[in-house]
Design an enzyme around this catalytic site. Structure first.
Site, PDB file in Angstrom:
ATOM      1  CB  CYS A   1      -4.009 -11.443  13.665  1.00 25.99           C
ATOM      2  SG  CYS A   1      -5.311 -12.691  13.706  1.00 25.99           S
TER       3      CYS A   1
ATOM      4  CD  GLU B   1     -20.999 -12.727  21.290  1.00 26.93           C
ATOM      5  OE1 GLU B   1     -21.292 -11.543  21.113  1.00 26.93           O
ATOM      6  OE2 GLU B   1     -21.845 -13.634  21.428  1.00 26.93           O
TER       7      GLU B   1
ATOM      8  CB  CYS C   1      -9.376 -13.723  14.208  1.00 22.31           C
ATOM      9  SG  CYS C   1     -10.423 -12.978  12.975  1.00 22.31           S
TER      10      CYS C   1
ATOM     11  CB  CYS D   1      -0.955   0.007   1.186  1.00 29.12           C
ATOM     12  SG  CYS D   1      -0.139   0.075   2.793  1.00 29.12           S
TER      13      CYS D   1
HETATM   14  S1  FES Z   1      -7.663 -10.996  11.395  1.00 29.70           S
HETATM   15 FE1  FES Z   1      -6.248 -12.612  11.559  1.00 29.70          FE
HETATM   16  S2  FES Z   1      -7.448 -14.359  11.217  1.00 29.70           S
HETATM   17 FE2  FES Z   1      -8.890 -12.734  11.178  1.00 29.70          FE
HETATM   18  S1  FES Z   2      -3.085  -2.103   3.879  1.00 32.46           S
HETATM   19 FE1  FES Z   2      -0.981  -1.953   3.737  1.00 32.46          FE
HETATM   20  S2  FES Z   2      -0.371  -2.212   5.755  1.00 32.46           S
HETATM   21 FE2  FES Z   2      -2.508  -2.075   5.940  1.00 32.46          FE
END
Ligand code: FES
Ligand code: FES
Ligand code: FAD
Length: 1228
Positions: A113, A1171, A115, A39
């Site tokens: 992440c 949850e 999740c 990006c």
């Molecule tokens: S954001 Fe990492 S698995 Fe969903």
């Molecule tokens: S979209 Fe490039 S680091 Fe988040």
């Protein structure tokens, strides 16, 4: 990449803050592969690069890469939207060098992440470390790696063709490209060429493009007319020694680190070791791989308040910068002069670092961040002392950043110190006083408060001195001030303990998510991965720019005149109802406007839609729409305020005390509040709509396809059967996509409807954070009488839930039973209120209602324990509802034993006695969580003549492993292997009228639907089976097909399928805080949860860990800040809103599932997991509070006096709450 349909690489923030877009690049032949954030890179900068995307390193046809497999096998992919980015970050790291486990763990600050809670990702990748117990490093080495490009390669070296462009092309002179928007792009190799180009375009705006990452810090809405790529200018690279160490300003920050690393071996540059360590805290590795020295310093030149770590380091040692102008004149300036330098048409050439070879030079630097990695400095500081052999100060430099755009050196303090004995308590106190006086600290929202930054600056000054103070001078207790909590954190570890019964497999079988591998390979499809169609347009919302006011006029003419802008629509263009919420249904009580018609209810409410040829044009044009407002008013934003306004609160439910006691030792009165949380889905709200023969097809990121279909039909005034909504999976949702995705999906469909053309509506992170509702803020008020053991005698207790501007989604309902958690509610007089503020309509967010209720109850128990000077666990045990919730006692006992609580309690107490500047806490939180509601979900099961099975259901796979569990349940009932079962995507044709997915209920209800469908199917099969008792499944199906049995069943779920049960949990956490900075480290968490007999224990471990870490984020670093005058969200980016990252999770994270637990046979003994554990995140602030209380005791503050901390325990709040008096800054 997406234009050429390479959609494996994902994206979210577009500012290098999330890591979803990481790819691996080789910038020139022989150069090492490096990860970069796609990006940040413009395609024209890629000239001469070889780029490897997720598609190349492993895929369905060529086989998967060991990293993809490892991430999948270790359950490191839930929704999977982040997975390609993780794989490519790790791939790039390993291609460059071998790493230890700790190096791997600390190198992954580039990625987010939401999740998993990171533990499984780290585990998957640490397997490739040199020091892993069973290293898989060989797998990597076994790949044939081309020596030229560093790329995996199957051909002979002679066949290897270096990209499309020849080496000569790469090295030839100036390259010019006329861009489609009439801008001029140049690539130059020589400094004089830079000035030639500038001379050619004398009066035009220009930018030198090095890494192009500065836009990640200060976004560029519109690039200048002339862009000059200077990344291959040789004169800006390399280094040499000419007394000073002269380093080319075009070196990347990675190259700079490597230069420092090699030069620190020389006597006079040993101090660069400090710089190497500091640079580890700067940005992320992919940003440093392209971001340059010059780029970094130029940000500081343009924005003096920017917290440039590089500037700080250079300023600390009195480095200089050389600059060349268009006449070829070169000059050297010191760092602070550089800040005032007009850099127009000048090039930053080199940085010059002085040799410092004397024995008595001490250099210390610090960077304090809101989380462990990849965040800008709140305050950073560098200290340089040149001492005599008797520790008198001969010379010193005290440098700061993050205080204001004018204060960089504490010159008066430097002067004060010069000539004085440094490690002397009086000198220290005098210097601190002087520093406090001369510091210029200014408010700069959303930066942390002046009070904190001031305190931090003083604390760092002291910490710096402690770090260099001879050990024999330093008091033992003060040595704790030297430890750097975050940098010294060692390798993390985890343990997951659960039972599994192989005799019932595939039920209860721990197996990774079935679609995990395609997710890790970038082959899994999300809504925005639908290929582009011809004539596709892009849409975005135009947002109101007042908090409260009346729209008088909307003028889009300027926007419409912009090249590439196609249309603008406002509320008056809507053919049907102007709403995206179906009032009068179970989940909605109000019609929320699709586009604001007249009265603006909150800052940034959508009021129009701009359509353009590209996303970028649409986003820019949206800012050009001119809106005139009248009656602009200041909004009310805080639940703590509105809860006192009768016009803004409404009683939702109440329950009367059924028993009170009169054994009253103390009456405790007070209030507590907590605020909101952004969901931070890695896939933002998004929709693609296509015209179809009969109407419209939508690929919508929603947890509720039916409501999208229904509302599109109402808004467009077309029948529901003309609207198809399709969904394969979501890239995270956490409740946001239950209702909030509908608004954007309707807008997208509306554009297609109007223009009869495909439309793509991709919400930017910023818009997502600004106008979309979030977690309900909440507040409690109470008056409680307790006896000497903390047993509640009576409790007048009110809970207020902030709905935002409207009470629409009745989420208070979910708090009405959870308010007392697992405690005896008999003495509680409870009242639950819906409150409103002038903010976006708040919505579902992982455990809505119950999260606030449970968290508040746990903090409330803590309050009693402090006020009464009692052990908090004993207070909890004394108040537990033993009639209804005695089951939790078993969990508490197991946890106490597993966590070795008693012994660790003593250790923590001893630690706190022994250490003045580090404090620890060790505390518990308890949980009772009861699922509420039913889901209407259709399930279809089709069996093919070869015996393979297809399941479709109305649930939404969003990372929770729904489809994996569905396949396991189906295979279990049919008695076949799970490989035979395929779960297909969802759409409104096969799952009409289905309810939302949420409430931790979807797996349960889909499971019940499958059970019904399988039973129906088996009934149909029964006559065939009777005739062929020994037939295999395949033979039976074949025979059934011949006998014309309908090999398909349909079933559905609803109210009758509700099964009530309670989920219990208990957590024990140990946290250490740095009293001087407010930094923290979660040393260990032991968490036990009752998940019943899990359908898939490893999937459920992932749910529990991920939920808990989301709760930790809420309570630590995630703080949403609004402009108090307008309500504008100021923390709308990864640069300002900090979700936890890999180094923020518990260092030792142990999960236990309750043994021999079983809910009911009907739901196969399982319980919901998505949850509940979020609510146990409250253990972290509770534990931090204990540490803070101990620090306060050192400042003479009593532990039984409650001090308010509302919302997250940020580094700021921790540090301020410790109330350290600088008078206590001492050496001995
Ligand atoms: S954001 Fe990492 S698995 Fe969903
Ligand atoms: S979209 Fe490039 S680091 Fe988040
Ligand atoms: C996610 C993220 C996290 C970050 N974290 C940190 C951090 O923790 N600490 C920190 O200090 N920084 C941080 N940064 C900033 C980062 O260091 C800079 O973005 C980077 O160094 C800029 O270099 P660049 O080559 O990409 O500059 P570019 O974006 O290419 O250019 C920036 C500016 O510099 C000018 N320029 C470039 N080269 C020259 C030259 N030779 N002479 C004159 N002008 C020139 C350009 O005209 C432009 O105006 C972070 C950035 C991001 C995106």
């Amino acid at each position: 990449m997406r234009w050429i349909e390479l959609r494996g690489t994902k994206y979210m923030c577009l500012e290098a803050g999330c890591g979803a877009c990481i790819v691996s690049v080789v910038k020139s032949p022989g150069a090492p592969p490096e990860g970069v954030n796609a990006c940040m890179v413009t395609v024209t900068s890629c000239h001469g690069w070889e780029i490897t995307t997720i598609e190349k390193i492993g895929n369905r046809s060529d086989g998967y890469h060991p990293l993809q497999r490892s991430l999948f096998e270790n359950n490191g992919s839930q929704c999977g939207y982040c997975s390609p980015g993780w794989v490519m970050a790790m791939y790039s790291l390993l291609k460059k060098k071998k790493m230890t486990m700790l190096e791997i763990e600390t190198s992954l600050g580039s990625n987010v992440c939401r999740c998993t809670g990171y533990r499984p990702i780290l585990e998957a990748f640490k397997k490739f470390a040199t020091d892993a117990p069973d290293p898989r490093i060989l797998d990597i080495e076994d790949l044939s790696i081309c020596k030229k490009g560093g790329e995996r390669c199957s051909s002979d070296c002679d066949d290897y063709d270096w990209c499309i462009v020849s080496r000569d092309d790469v090295q030839s002179g100036v390259m010019h490209i006329k861009l489609s928007d009439d801008r001029d792009w140049y690539r130059v190799n020589d400094i004089k060429d830079i000035f030639n180009v500038l001379a050619l375009h004398k009066n035009k705006s220009y930018m030198l493009v090095a890494g192009n990452t500065a836009k990640g810090v200060y976004p560029i809405l519109e690039y200048p007319r002339v862009l000059i790529d200077v990344s291959s200018v040789a004169a800006l690279k390399g280094k040499y020694i000419q007394q000073n160490l002269v380093i080319g300003a075009g070196n990347t920050l990675t190259e700079l680190t490597e230069i420092f690393e090699s030069m620190r071996k020389r006597d006079d540059f040993e101090y660069l070791k400090v710089f190497v360590d500091h640079l580890k805290l700067v940005a992320s590795i992919p940003v440093k791989n392209i971001g340059t020295i010059a780029g970094n310093l130029m940000i500081k030149n343009k924005h003096n308040e920017f917290v440039s770590d590089l500037f700080l380091l250079l300023n600390t040692v009195g480095a200089e910068i050389s600059i060349v102008n268009e006449n070829g004149f070169t000059k050297k300036v010191n760092m602070e002069t550089f800040l005032k330098e007009d850099m127009d048409r000048k090039v930053l050439l080199n940085i010059l670092l002085p040799p410092l070879n004397e024995d008595f030079v001490k250099i210390v630097t610090f960077k304090i961040m809101p989380r462990s990695q990849n965040a800008k400095a709140i305050v950073h500081a560098g200290f340089f002392y040149k001492l005599s052999q008797y520790n008198r100060v001969l010379q010193c430099r005290i440098a700061y950043g993050g205080l204001s755009g004018v204060f960089f050196r504490a010159r008066k303090t430097e002067k004060y110190l010069t000539g004085r004995k440094l490690f002397d308590n009086d000198t220290l106190q005098g210097a601190v006083r002087q520093l406090d006086q001369e510091m210029v600290v200014v408010e700069n929202p959303p930066d942390m408060s002046v009070a904190y930054r001031r305190k931090l600056a003083l604390g760092l000054f002291y910490k710096g001195l402690l770090s260099i103070c001879p050990q024999d001078i330093l008091d033992q207790r003060y040595k704790s001030g030297v430890v750097r909590l975050r940098e010294s954190r060692t390798l993390s570890s985890g343990e997951q303990s659960f039972d599994t019964n192989p005799s019932i497999w595939p039920l209860n079988q721990p197996s990774p998510k079935f679609d995990g591998l395609v997710q890790c390979a970038g082959e899994a499809h999300y809504s925005e991965d639908v290929p582009s169609l011809p004539r596709e347009v892009f849409a975005t919302f135009v947002l109101a720019t007042v908090g409260l006011g009346t729209i008088e006029n909307i003028d889009a003419s300027v926007a419409l005149n912009e090249p590439g802008v196609i249309a603008f629509y406002s509320a008056k263009d809507i053919p049907g109802e102007n709403t995206f919420t179906p009032a009068g249904t179970t989940f909605y009580t109000a019609n929320e406007e699709l586009l604001c018609e007249k009265e603006v209810k909150f800052y940034n409410q959508p009021l129009g839609i701009i359509v353009a040829q590209t996303q970028k044009i649409a986003e820019r044009a949206a800012t050009l729409v001119e809106v005139t407002y009248s009656k602009i008013r200041k909004p009310v934003l805080d639940i703590k305020v509105t809860k006192h306004d009768p016009k803004r609160i409404k009683l939702f439910s109440s329950s009367k005390a059924t028993r009170t006691g009169d054994d009253v030792a103390k009456v405790i009165k007070g209030e507590m509040s907590a605020y909101t949380q952004y969901h931070f889905c890695m896939e933002t709200l998004v929709c693609v709509s296509h015209p179809t023969e009969e109407g419209i097809k939508l690929y919508s990121a929603t947890q509720w396809i039916d409501v999208v279909q229904r509302m599109v039909s109402r808004v467009l005034k077309i029948q529901q059967n003309k609207v198809d909504v399709f969904l394969r999976r979501l890239g995270g949702a956490y409740g946001m996509k239950i209702s909030r995705g509908t608004q954007l999906s309707i807008a997208c469909a509306f554009v297609t409807h109007k223009l009869n053309t495909p439309c793509r509506f991709i919400q930017s992170l910023s818009n997502n954070m600004r106008y979309v509702g979030k977690r309900f803020p909440s507040s409690i008020t109470f008056e409680t009488a307790v006896n000497k053991d903390g047993v509640i005698q009576s409790n007048d207790y009110e809970l207020f839930e902030d709905n935002g501007y409207v009470v629409d989604e009745p989420l208070a309902m979910l708090a009405s039973d959870a308010f007392n958690n697992c405690y005896d509610k008999a003495p509680w007089d409870f009242r639950l209120y819906d409150a409103t503020t002038d903010t976006p309509s708040n919505t579902w967010c992982r455990s809505p209602g119950s999260f606030e209720a449970v968290s508040m109850s746990e903090l409330f128990m803590e309050r009693i324990s402090y006020e009464m000077n009692l052990d908090p666990l004993k207070v909890r045990l004394a108040n537990i509802d033993r009639e209804n919730h005695s089951e939790i006692l078993e969990l508490i006992n197991t946890l106490k034993e597993k966590s070795n609580y008693e012994a660790r309690r003593l250790e923590v107490e001893k630690f706190n006695v022994d250490n003045r500047w580090k404090k620890r806490g060790l505390r518990h939180s308890l949980l009772r969580w009861t699922p509420v509601g039913s889901l209407y979900l259709p399930v279809n099961i089709a069996v093919y003549v070869d015996g393979s099975v297809v399941v479709t259901h109305g649930g939404v796979e969003m990372g929770q492993g729904l489809n994996t569990k569905a396949a396991q349940i189906c295979a279990y009932y049919f008695g076949i292997s799970v490989e035979k079962v395929q779960v297909k995507p969802n759409d409104t044709t096969i799952s009409p009228n289905s309810f939302t997915s949420g409430g931790s209920l979807t797996c349960q209800f889909v499971g019940v639907g499958i059970m019904k469908g399988c039973n129906k199917f088996l009934e149909k099969l029964e006559p065939i089976k009777k005739k062929n008792p020994n037939a295999t499944w395949e033979e039976l199906i074949k025979a059934a097909a011949v006998a014309e049995v309908d090999l398909q069943t349909h079933s559905m779920t609803g109210m009758a399928d509700i099964r009530n049960y309670n989920i219990y949990g208990a957590t024990c956490a140990e946290v250490e805080v740095d009293v001087l900075t407010g930094e923290w480290n979660i040393i260990r968490v032991d968490l036990i949860e009752d998940v019943g007999r899990s359908v898939n224990p490893v999937v459920d471990v992932g749910q529990v860990e991920g939920a808990f870490i989301m709760g930790c984020g809420y309570w630590t670093s995630e703080e949403l800040i609004c402009d108090p005058k307008t309500g504008e969200v100021l923390t709308d980016r990864t640069w300002t809103y900090w979700v936890p990252q890999a180094r923020d999770i518990p260092q030792d994270f142990r999960i236990y599932f309750r043994k021999k637990s079983f809910s009911t046979e009907y739901i196969l003994g399982a319980k919901g997991t998505g949850e509940p554990a979020t609510c146990m995140g409250v253990v972290i602030p509770i534990t931090m509070r204990e540490a803070i209380v101990d620090a306060r005791k050192e400042s003479g503050l009593a532990s039984d006096v409650w001090f308010p901390i509302d919302g997250p325990y940020t580094v700021e709040k921790i540090c301020l709450a410790c109330e350290t008096d600088v008078i206590d800054f001492k050496f001995y």
